[in-house]
Write a protein that holds these residues in place. Structure first.
Motif, PDB file in Angstrom:
ATOM      1  N   LYS A  97       5.268  -0.520   3.385  1.00 11.41           N
ATOM      2  CA  LYS A  97       5.731  -1.680   4.133  1.00 11.41           C
ATOM      3  C   LYS A  97       4.607  -2.275   4.991  1.00 11.41           C
ATOM      4  O   LYS A  97       3.591  -1.639   5.246  1.00 11.41           O
ATOM      5  N   VAL A  98       4.838  -3.502   5.451  1.00 10.34           N
ATOM      6  CA  VAL A  98       3.839  -4.197   6.264  1.00 10.34           C
ATOM      7  C   VAL A  98       3.542  -3.418   7.540  1.00 10.34           C
ATOM      8  O   VAL A  98       2.402  -3.330   7.990  1.00 10.34           O
ATOM      9  N   ILE A  99       4.567  -2.833   8.118  1.00 10.24           N
ATOM     10  CA  ILE A  99       4.419  -2.067   9.354  1.00 10.24           C
ATOM     11  C   ILE A  99       5.298  -0.835   9.250  1.00 10.24           C
ATOM     12  O   ILE A  99       6.363  -0.855   8.621  1.00 10.24           O
ATOM     13  N   SER A 100       4.854   0.256   9.856  1.00 10.35           N
ATOM     14  CA  SER A 100       5.619   1.502   9.857  1.00 10.35           C
ATOM     15  C   SER A 100       6.377   1.639  11.171  1.00 10.35           C
ATOM     16  O   SER A 100       6.002   1.024  12.177  1.00 10.35           O
ATOM     17  N   ARG A 143       8.123  -8.509  14.186  1.00  9.15           N
ATOM     18  CA  ARG A 143       7.553  -7.212  13.823  1.00  9.15           C
ATOM     19  C   ARG A 143       8.608  -6.306  13.197  1.00  9.15           C
ATOM     20  O   ARG A 143       8.347  -5.582  12.242  1.00  9.15           O
ATOM     21  N   TYR A 144       9.825  -6.346  13.746  1.00 13.87           N
ATOM     22  CA  TYR A 144      10.916  -5.537  13.208  1.00 13.87           C
ATOM     23  C   TYR A 144      11.204  -5.937  11.767  1.00 13.87           C
ATOM     24  O   TYR A 144      11.439  -5.084  10.901  1.00 13.87           O
ATOM     25  N   THR A 201       1.873 -11.031   9.131  1.00 12.25           N
ATOM     26  CA  THR A 201       0.593 -10.366   9.335  1.00 12.25           C
ATOM     27  C   THR A 201      -0.120  -9.966   8.050  1.00 12.25           C
ATOM     28  O   THR A 201      -1.343  -9.808   8.051  1.00 12.25           O
ATOM     29  N   ASN A 202       0.596  -9.777   6.932  1.00 12.96           N
ATOM     30  CA  ASN A 202      -0.082  -9.409   5.690  1.00 12.96           C
ATOM     31  C   ASN A 202      -0.450 -10.628   4.850  1.00 12.96           C
ATOM     32  O   ASN A 202      -0.887 -10.493   3.706  1.00 12.96           O
ATOM     33  N   GLY A 203      -0.273 -11.823   5.423  1.00 16.65           N
ATOM     34  CA  GLY A 203      -0.622 -13.047   4.717  1.00 16.65           C
ATOM     35  C   GLY A 203       0.487 -13.634   3.883  1.00 16.65           C
ATOM     36  O   GLY A 203       0.329 -14.707   3.292  1.00 16.65           O
TER      37      GLY A 203
END
Length: 331
Positions: free
Chosen positions: A133-136, A116-117, A55-57
């Motif tokens: 991080k990309v996701i929290s 996602r994890y 998701t962050n490219g």
């Protein structure tokens, strides 16, 4: 013995670290890792050294896409799931039963959730760790229902109607592998050479019902642009969701059976052809298909690839009618 309310470690207790199993949440008894895209799939389609863009490219080799997994989940539950899924793939997902669909649901949901994890441990920018991080963990909480559904891999589970997924199968002409997802809309598509799956989660099977004309494409070998257009219809339908159902579960400690029930219904906003065209434009562009302009024509019509050699639309008149039904029924 675990209490019926704690048959797995839920999101409130989850540590989201590299020693806790992504599936059951317990601390791993050994240093094991689950390949998000299983090894058999990577070898079958020569993905080992190819890369997936997250998701962050950032592009990451498929071989490095792993998540922590305890030995029981890895070697027992997920191993059985892989065997069942491979059997369905071998028969090209022909004549699926409810249990077959559940296997597809589990296998694909594991890929979406574990991707996602994985992003929990990846920096947005490795040159600037302060960006985080990309996701929290807080963002991952939006996948709590999907995480609950994944426990059906570990325990016998009854999904009471309506089932929380819609599945479409598409035969394809070329033999390439292709994967695409839309994380906010909770949907993905994976093309295993000449057969493909597209699935939407947490929508009570409504997209399958009201995009039913797309089911007719299961009888036609699609070119790659036609396959992308079919996906664009499904993905955009999923993007229209504004209110999704909630799910409640009960777990019988003695029988170890998980029961999942739906609360509420799906609501969706109106279909807008200009928005749909942008979704199809993006899919074509991301796959290197350049048609020289947008599929949205100056007169407001949308260019379609879903025509046969005689320029007759593959879905004939049914698609427009069904799409309007989708709008009227679930808004």
């Amino acid at each position: 013995m675990e209490s019926p309310l704690n048959f797995y470690r839920n999101f409130n207790e989850e540590t989201f670290d590299d020693v806790s199993c992504f599936l059951c949440g317990k601390e791993c008894d050994s240093k094991t890792a689950e390949h998000i895209f299983p090894k058999w799939l990577q070898h079958k389609f020569d993905l080992w050294d190819k890369k997936l863009t997250i998701t962050n490219g950032t592009a990451i080799p498929y071989r490095n896409l792993t998540v922590p997994c305890c030995s029981e989940c890895n070697n027992v539950h997920l191993s059985r799931l892989e065997e069942k899924f491979m059997l369905l793939l071998d028969k090209s997902f022909h004549e699926l039963t409810f249990d077959d669909e559940k296997i597809i649901f589990q296998w694909t949901a594991k890929i979406l959730y574990s991707t996602r994890y994985k992003e929990l441990s990846l920096l947005v920018d490795r040159t600037n760790p302060k960006l985080g991080k990309v996701i929290s963990p807080q963002e991952l909480e939006s996948y709590s229902s999907l995480h609950l559904f994944l426990q059906s891999i570990r325990f016998k589970t009854k999904f009471n109607e309506p089932k929380p997924w819609s599945i479409f199968i598409f035969p394809c002409k070329d033999e390439d592998f292709w994967y695409h997802n839309n994380i906010p809309a909770l949907c993905l598509s994976m093309k295993f050479g000449k057969i493909a799956i597209t699935i939407v989660y947490e929508e009570n099977n409504l997209i399958s019902d009201f995009m039913a004309p797309l089911k007719d494409l299961s009888k036609i070998e699609l070119s790659f642009p036609q396959y992308l257009e079919a996906n664009a219809h499904i993905f955009y339908s999923a993007m229209l969701k504004e209110k999704v159902p909630h799910y409640i579960s009960s777990f019988n400690q003695n029988t170890e059976i998980l029961i999942v029930n739906t609360v509420g219904t799906l609501n969706s906003r109106k279909w807008v052809d200009e928005e749909f065209a942008s979704v199809l434009d993006f899919m074509l562009f991301s796959c290197g298909i350049n048609i020289g302009a947008s599929v949205l024509q100056p007169d407001g019509l949308v260019t379609t690839f879903l025509v046969d050699e005689n320029n007759v639309h593959l879905l004939k008149k049914h698609f427009k009618k069904k799409r309007q039904q989708l709008i009227r029924v679930i808004i």
